[in-house]
Design an enzyme around this catalytic site. Sequence first.
Site, PDB file in Angstrom:
ATOM      1  N   THR B  28       0.700  -1.246   0.007  1.00 19.92           N
ATOM      2  CA  THR B  28       0.124   0.103   0.048  1.00 19.92           C
ATOM      3  C   THR B  28       1.022   1.205   0.035  1.00 19.92           C
ATOM      4  O   THR B  28       1.908   1.319   0.889  1.00 19.92           O
ATOM      5  CB  THR B  28      -0.969   0.108   1.316  1.00 19.92           C
ATOM      6  OG1 THR B  28      -1.409  -1.149   1.159  1.00 19.92           O
ATOM      7  CG2 THR B  28      -1.852   1.158   1.358  1.00 19.92           C
ATOM      8  N   GLU B  61       9.762  -6.761  -2.668  1.00 16.50           N
ATOM      9  CA  GLU B  61      10.312  -5.812  -3.468  1.00 16.50           C
ATOM     10  C   GLU B  61      11.891  -5.920  -3.844  1.00 16.50           C
ATOM     11  O   GLU B  61      12.308  -5.594  -5.039  1.00 16.50           O
ATOM     12  CB  GLU B  61      10.185  -4.358  -2.786  1.00 16.50           C
ATOM     13  CG  GLU B  61       8.629  -4.136  -2.581  1.00 16.50           C
ATOM     14  CD  GLU B  61       8.014  -4.520  -1.574  1.00 16.50           C
ATOM     15  OE1 GLU B  61       8.726  -5.341  -0.657  1.00 16.50           O
ATOM     16  OE2 GLU B  61       6.890  -3.912  -0.991  1.00 16.50           O
ATOM     17  N   ARG B 111       5.287   7.117   0.268  1.00 19.02           N
ATOM     18  CA  ARG B 111       4.788   6.766   1.496  1.00 19.02           C
ATOM     19  C   ARG B 111       5.721   6.861   2.501  1.00 19.02           C
ATOM     20  O   ARG B 111       6.801   6.702   2.400  1.00 19.02           O
ATOM     21  CB  ARG B 111       4.141   5.298   1.554  1.00 19.02           C
ATOM     22  CG  ARG B 111       3.607   4.685   2.704  1.00 19.02           C
ATOM     23  CD  ARG B 111       3.071   3.185   2.511  1.00 19.02           C
ATOM     24  NE  ARG B 111       3.467   2.555   3.870  1.00 19.02           N
ATOM     25  CZ  ARG B 111       2.962   1.269   4.064  1.00 19.02           C
ATOM     26  NH1 ARG B 111       2.564   0.598   3.085  1.00 19.02           N
ATOM     27  NH2 ARG B 111       3.443   0.732   5.181  1.00 19.02           N
ATOM     28  N   ASN B1037      -3.934  -8.504   4.115  1.00 22.94           N
ATOM     29  CA  ASN B1037      -4.052  -7.107   4.440  1.00 22.94           C
ATOM     30  C   ASN B1037      -3.869  -6.024   3.149  1.00 22.94           C
ATOM     31  O   ASN B1037      -4.348  -4.935   3.316  1.00 22.94           O
ATOM     32  CB  ASN B1037      -2.913  -6.808   5.261  1.00 22.94           C
ATOM     33  CG  ASN B1037      -2.864  -5.467   6.126  1.00 22.94           C
ATOM     34  OD1 ASN B1037      -4.082  -5.198   6.619  1.00 22.94           O
ATOM     35  ND2 ASN B1037      -1.927  -4.517   5.968  1.00 22.94           N
TER      36      ASN B1037
END
Lengths: 335, 1232
Positions: B28, B61, B111, B1037
């Site tokens: 996210t 990642e 973020r 999630n």
Amino acid sequence: MDLSTDYLGLHLAHPLMPGASPMADDLDAVRRLEDAGASAIVMRSLFEEQIEGEQLGAARHLFGHCESAEAATWFPDTDVFALGPDTYLEQIRAIRAAVHVPVIASLNGTTPGGWTGYAQLMEEAGASALELNLYDVPTNPDENAAAVESRLLEVVAQVRGHVALPLAVKLSPSFTALPHFVRALELAGVDGVVLFNRWYQPDIELESLEVRRTLHLSGPSELPLRLRWLAILSPFTGLSLAASGGVHAAPDAIKALMAGAHAVQMVAALLQRGPQHLGVVLGDLRTWLEEHEYASLQQLVGSMNLARCPDAAHYERGNYMALLQSWHTSPAWRT
Amino acid sequence: MAHTLDGSEAVASVAHRLSEVIAIYPITPASTMAELCDEWSSAGRANVWGQVPSVMEMQSEAGAAGTLHGALQAGSLATTFTASQGLLLMIPNLYKIAGELSACTIHVAARTLATHALSIFGDHSDVMACRQTGFAMLCSGSVQEAHDLAAIAHAASLEARLPFLHFFDGFRTSHEVHDVELLTDAQLLALVSADAIAAHRARALSSDRPVIRGTAQNPDTFFQAREAANAWYERCPGVVRDVMDRYAALTGRRYGLFDYTGHAQAERVIVLMGSGAGAASEMVDWLVERGEKVGLLQVRLYRPFDGAAFVAALPASTTSIAVLDRTKEPGAPADPLHLDVLMALHEALASRGAGGVRDDALAAGSGPRAMPRVVGGRYGLSSKEFTPAMVKAVFDELRESAPRNHFTLGIVDDVTHRSLPWDGELDIEAPDVTRAVFYGLGSDGTVGANKNTIKIVGDETALHAQGYFVYDSKKSGSTTVSHLRFSPRPIRSTYLVQRAGFIAVSQPQLVERLDVLQLAAPGAVFLLNTPHPADEVWATLPAEVAETIAERGLRFVVIDAHGVSVEVGLPGRVSTVMQGCFFALSGVLPRDQALAAARRAIEKTFRKRGEEVIRRNIAALELAEERMHEVAVPRPGAALHRRAPPVPVEAPEFVQRVTAQMIAGRGDLLPVSAFPVDGTWPSGTSRWEQRAIAREIPQWDSSICIQCNKCALVCPHAVIRPKVVAAADLAGAPEGFVTAPWKNAAHPDLLYTLQVAPDDCTGCGLCVAVCPAKDKSAPKHKAIDMAPVGPLRERQRAAWDFFRDHLPEGDRALARLDNKGSQLLQPLFEFSGACAGCGETPYLKLLSQLFGDRLMIANATGCSSIYGGNLPTTPWSTDRHGRGPAWANSLFEDNAEFGLGMRLALDANAARARTLLHRLAPRLPGVLVDGLLGADQAADAGIDEQRRRVVALRAQLQGLLPAGAPGAAHGSGAADTLDAAAARELLAAADHLVRHTVWIVGGDGWAYDIGFGGLDHLFSTTADVNVLVLDTEVYSNTGGQQSKATPIGAAAKFASAGRAVGKKDLGLLAMGYGHVYVASVALLARDAQTVQALLEAESHAGPSLVIAHSPCIAHGYDLSQSPVQQKLAVESGVWPVYRFDPRRLAAGEAPLKLESGPIRARVADYMKGEGRFRAVELRDKERYATLVAQAERHVLERRAFHEQLAGLRLSIAATAPGTPLRPDVPSPAAGS
């Protein structure tokens, strides 16, 4: 021997066909049925609840979950996603491409609604005819018989409104005035009736105190019910009649035809014995007609209906009285 | 034509069309971009060259970056998407990619980096951690810019031969829905240089023209080689400017490296980058209209930072500059953009006239002549609001003779006093901008319906449309607030609506919890969904609401939207009804046009959902107008009730002062001094937040109950609890408090009671689903049934308070630790914000019941860290002694290592305590020392005894302290002094003599994918740690992306067509080590086995792994049915249930015990009950049939393998010490 018959305006090579069942879900099975001589293929029913439930269920479980900061959905949202009925329509197309005989699609529902629109999609997908199964279990004490019939006729009218296809209505035997209802169907533009659908029967699990749904395949004992109502309807209705339930061998089929059926559907016997059994019954039917020197199948159809049989009382109350008096108690009662 | 979409789609639309290889991993707020690319490729959508990009999900990642690097080396056009810690995991490869001058673009939804806490929201701390990697960095500030600069980045990267990091603000831009002009394929093709692509490909590694890259260089050469690439960085800004110029010619949308807006002779200038530019430019225009000489310089190309171009972009009149950074670098002389600006000005101005500045960059007359005063400020961390009023505060500050430097904006810093005050009432939005705010729940579709509304207006009218959505932190019953704007002019307002002409509340209970009219403008429409008719609703309102309605002259309209939703057959989906009301009331469009457009939008949105869904939604829309009623507003009466305080008055001071404000939605107002400085928060605060979200709660019939405690065992929120008490305990019980004789022959005098926490229940119904006790005369009625909460609430509240506060908790030292007895122990995990019906939380609750008083938890990032640690309130709590689970989350990828570190520290602490104890042994009673050192602490009774010894030890140690200490004896001499020091140290360390248990908790995304390396390493040690994998078989999630735990045939994000490979057998991999305890459990199918597995894992003196199969909403079915599904999963063999205990070897037994039982159900039957499998069938029936067959085979193969393992014996007896153990496989006939 000319075994041909006209059913729902379709000219069929003979009256024997597989009834609505999962047999037609499998293209290979469909081909084997055609090879065995089936004069038409009836597909399993697409249920009102299935059409609506699939959509609502998918809407709820696949697309309707909580929106949160990290995720608005939990499933991929793709354009190629097709809800259940679309696969049914694809199956119609696939069967049409695979066989040469007519394909009869089937819808099953009892309340007017958007689902009846699927009739049109079935027609567009290439169905040769449509069988509408009015499988109704009345549970509401506030709804009287007339209201039930009126509701069902509304469903029929909706489906009829969606398609120009030949339309058969599959009925249950539980009507207060079946002949009257059949005439109402005729006036509503229906082309035929199929006698009868069979109810899934509930059963009770004694240990868990739960109700289970069961399905018992039909046996020949269920045939006489069909014979009675075929015989009663046959003289007055202009509709095509089909027998469904209890036909396991050629004599069963012959009786159904004599009672007035234009078509005879088989499910349980084919599920148990395989598609080739249809060919066996067809051969036996032909042999019987030849041995009994019938000129054609048409000579046989309706020959034992209420108007033409030697003793009509046996289809009516007289039969009931005689039967009751013929019962004898079993030895267990006498010990 | 305008298209209305969010920033993520705007970027993905470009990235997918300009890429051949896309390596992805969920995080996210970047996941959406990856999901869209995966869905598009999966549906066969091609890039601009007609090729479907290959999309590959990786294990992390770091994996995605490695794949990207490889794809670039082999000559592909490749991309990836990420954010935050994910970007940090890519950094090693970013250096490599840049060092090799490889062209590519990475898109980052910027973020916050986790520091004292995790935050999923937006700021620049992640991208700022990459400015040293050598990537060029281009920043977008709006949805349109994100689309445009994404394309410019791809094109410029190829031409500049440098990798680009294109970033934009997470959530504010990535999740804002806005009307944008989309690029056509032709425009993209025209923009991207075919020659540059050819050159990129020509540089690819190829065995047809081999070269070598990635050499190792030494002191003689590395430095020079590193400098050899300088020219590319010097050239890059010019390349970007050229591409931007071409872009302007193609599209009419012009961008610069630095874009200035404002007064031509501005004196005060703000410099910033990202979405804050929207709010800032609005204020600049407003001030310029009022004659002020102010301006804004928006940075777009941040790296390479073209200092000369920057200075040239400033008005010559500039005298003071405020540089705003959206990141924090503690200890730095200034935050990064501030430093860059200072450096650029210094270099440009100090060297002016000395030939230090390129002439082409500094056109005559541009840029200030003298060094302006430059100050820096920080704003917007973690998506903190940034408004025009704050911008004005900065300009006002710049007017001061000595403006504050290093200030903060948007918060009140009452500790270091750095924050600038701002005018919270200042609203500069034009009156013709329609602004609407919708309060809803995550489950009622409010956000979705509002996105639809924005699309309708944005796509079908000349109006510009914007939507932004704010969510609270809960997963069950979460509140959403939608902020909508419609304007005749382009919308730049990158901040929440501050004054709304339309306020809608889709759930009646929200008016009791939130100040829903806070944003209502005078005369605004207030639309409330309520079951109360117009003439009765007034009396039901909180007085605060009634007063605001009257004071601000609001138009008050009510509708029973829930009733309408039931009537049309979409129960609970009230959003379409509210949408219909909005169109009828708001006037944003003519009513008929609006409804016709809404109908079309419903048809379009729900096209894939089917006719019936469309029909019902349209019916809801049409009924809306008919059923809404305007309320005649009387004067507020004194009889109206006031809102309850956010937390009860008996809550602790910190909860009253801090937590309560956050619960009430006033966290923004809390000053810096309110907060812990190091991220340490009190435990067990969820009990103070009474959310009252259930419509129905369980009701107990004690006459039928068999006291099996299954309801308590499965309850995901610990809201239904049993206790066994003595009659005397019931003194003072509220009226109607129900008990029954305890069904335990040994204690005929004790009573059993079962209680529900009515304000904490989510109404999931799991307790009723598992209840086996039926009424003989009407089996429909069970010992617990769901019943409407309304009539029950008050009585149950009183009963719950008495139950919790006055009835004693079960004694853990005496409890029978099985599936039934464990439920008499106090759960120390309660009222989490997990989804209703969550399959994970019952395991954690059970863990807390079994070991809570000595439990240390290392929790991987994921669902369990969010419902476990997301503020304002957290569920891990304490017992009456103040003991309870100590919980911490480090990261996603490092959790095994994190937990191992805890274990090592605990062991070291224990060793230190034991050393001190040995040392002090001569001064202590021998029995006590021997007892402490030799204690059997395998179970609760032993631990209890050890705790008593520690108490005794402390008393003894006090006696060893020097005079003056309480109760201390006199002592003298050096030895005494040393002993006193040791005693003091042992006093502090004595608790380490009690065994503590470490559990490492995380989801399958962690255990199977990103954290597997660390987990595997953990298994290779002998550390006494326990691992609990809450296996939902997807990344729950982040929205349900596939992991390596996703089973064959399941659709998941990143596996749209259904996963084709079998689930990784994690248990088997761990068993391979031989010394690791491994269990596979399914609580709702085998509860006794689950409890046993947790106990055995904890008692095993080495690494233990418990794989806990957990139903999840991402499985796509009604979770109240999860007991049935779990049973099918186990009986079909899909979820294996077993325990592998290395200790059994010593007894000559096979370590593996299979406990699934015989296969009694079909895999296909299990699969047909869940939407994730059904979705695959609906998509492709034939493929589904193949996958079902594969799944069945996979289950059988795995089962056969496990069975063979379960038959393995080691012939220990025949083995001499030192001889390698030999497996002894009995023949099948032996019936092992």
